[in-house]
Scaffold this active site. Structure first.
Site, PDB file in Angstrom:
ATOM      1  CB  VAL A 153      -0.954   0.024   1.217  1.00 33.50           C
ATOM      2  CG1 VAL A 153      -1.968  -1.101   1.121  1.00 33.50           C
ATOM      3  CG2 VAL A 153      -0.189  -0.063   2.527  1.00 33.50           C
ATOM      4  N   GLY A 154       2.159   1.133   0.152  1.00 36.18           N
ATOM      5  CA  GLY A 154       3.021   2.307   0.123  1.00 36.18           C
ATOM      6  C   GLY A 154       4.466   1.912   0.365  1.00 36.18           C
ATOM      7  CB  SER A 155       7.322   1.492  -1.019  1.00 35.54           C
ATOM      8  OG  SER A 155       7.199   2.070  -2.307  1.00 35.54           O
ATOM      9  N   GLY A 156       8.778   3.670   0.669  1.00 33.46           N
ATOM     10  CA  GLY A 156       9.667   4.824   0.725  1.00 33.46           C
ATOM     11  C   GLY A 156      11.078   4.355   1.011  1.00 33.46           C
ATOM     12  N   GLY A 169      11.203   2.105   4.272  1.00 35.49           N
ATOM     13  CA  GLY A 169      10.570   0.792   4.248  1.00 35.49           C
ATOM     14  C   GLY A 169       9.311   0.764   3.416  1.00 35.49           C
ATOM     15  CE  LYS A 194       6.467   2.995   8.954  1.00 38.88           C
ATOM     16  NZ  LYS A 194       6.978   4.152   9.737  1.00 38.88           N
ATOM     17  CG  ASP A 218       7.880  14.227   8.118  1.00 34.41           C
ATOM     18  OD1 ASP A 218       7.865  15.300   7.485  1.00 34.41           O
ATOM     19  OD2 ASP A 218       8.076  13.125   7.581  1.00 34.41           O
TER      20      ASP A 218
END
Length: 351
Positions: free
Chosen positions: A76-79, A82, A99, A207
């Site tokens: 569902v998401g990455s960066g 992780g 995560k 953040d």
């Protein structure tokens, strides 16, 4: 009596950082109006409580099965730090978000520790709940670290403000109406109040931005991703020489307060600045990194230059469409006060 209690809560929140203009009667009445509606459909906000006894006991094997071997279909998401996967626990059918830290990056382990430390003892309606942390080895003997959260069904605020091409092509286009945006603004305010004033030691998120605000099934906002969070111990609170520059630049360009870029100390006022930018962004529909903002001209200055008489000219076009459909200006008479709050929070000088 209910209205009086709500009014007192609003005055208390907006006096937290000694912003005198927040005590203005007009502003508090505006938010009284919104919060009366908001409290009707939401339960009373719980205070931060100890959560050590509520953590799930999960293994690497259990989350491997839950995510179907960390399948790309569940990504569902990455960066850089992780990747996040959706999973369903076999034992009870609970939907989770996992995560998985990329331990090849230096920041990943520090992020893991920061998030565990920040969230291990607190629970709040508007903070994403950490269910457990896993640290060990995978089946190949490689170091493995992961954080398991409650799953947020409606994704991030970023997805709703700026839907991708794939989302736009779906039958249901993601648009936030006026009241949904106000609700999210209030949700984030409650979460920050908890972090800054109702924990054993103040916690600075560092953040705050749309991608770090997640929405559950009822569109309630939750602050997430505490990988940069800083806990202000008594020693740090008494030591004014603690500099953010010694820890690296905190936050994201456009949302991080200017003083962090000049090496100033971390403080809760930095989160307040980010909150102000978030408020302005949510009602203008403009990112603080928009190409129109350059050479000292930013989102804060843009809104200041157009208040109070030209609000309708720069609000999010989606909200303008909503106004036309409704055929009245009932909600939009409060926009000036909303923008004033965003402007005051995002002032260039913290004090």
């Amino acid at each position: 009596m209910q209205l009086e209690r709500i009014h007192q809560k609003i005055k208390h929140f907006f006096q937290i950082n000694n912003f005198n203009c927040f005590c203005d009667l007009g502003v508090t009445l505006v938010f009284s109006f919104f919060l009366i509606l908001w409290f009707r459909k939401k339960k009373e906000q719980p205070t931060a409580t100890c959560a050590k006894n509520s953590l799930l006991q999960l293994s690497y094997q259990s989350i491997l099965r839950a995510t179907d071997g960390f399948s790309g279909q569940n990504l569902v998401g990455s960066g850089n730090i992780g990747s996040v996967y959706k999973g369903i626990l076999e034992e009870n059918g609970v939907v989770i978000a996992v995560k998985v830290l990329n331990l090849l990056t230096h920041e990943a382990s520090r992020s893991f520790l920061a998030e565990c430390e920040a969230l291990r003892n607190i629970r709040h309606r508007n903070l994403v709940k950490v269910l457990t942390a896993i640290s060990g080895a995978d089946y190949q003997g490689n170091h493995f670290k992961a954080l398991v959260y409650e799953f947020m069904a409606n994704g991030s605020l970023e997805d709703w403000l700026y839907p991708s091409v794939g989302m736009i092509e779906q039958e249901r286009i993601r648009n936030l109406n006026f009241f949904q945006r106000v609700n999210v603004v209030v949700d984030v305010a409650h979460a920050l109040e908890c972090l800054h004033h109702h924990c054993d030691a103040p916690i600075i998120h560092c953040d705050l931005k749309p991608s770090n605000i997640l929405l559950d099934e009822e569109m309630v906002g939750h602050i997430s991703d505490f990988g940069l969070a800083k806990i202000l111990s008594a020693d740090l609170l008494n030591n004014s020489t603690t500099q953010s520059s010694s820890l690296g630049l905190r936050g994201t360009i456009g949302y991080a307060p200017p003083e962090y870029g000049m090496g100033s100390e971390l403080s809760t006022k930095g989160d307040v600045y980010s909150y102000g930018i978030l408020v302005l962004e949510m009602f203008t529909g403009k990112r603080p990194t928009n190409e129109m903002f350059k050479e000292g001209f930013n989102l804060h200055n843009f809104v200041v230059a157009t208040l109070p008489g030209r609000v309708i000219e720069f609000i999010d076009p989606i909200l303008l469409e909503e106004r036309v459909k409704q055929g009245n200006d009932r909600h939009f008479q409060f926009l000036n006060s909303i923008f004033e709050i965003g402007i005051t929070c995002s002032a260039g000088i913290p004090k």
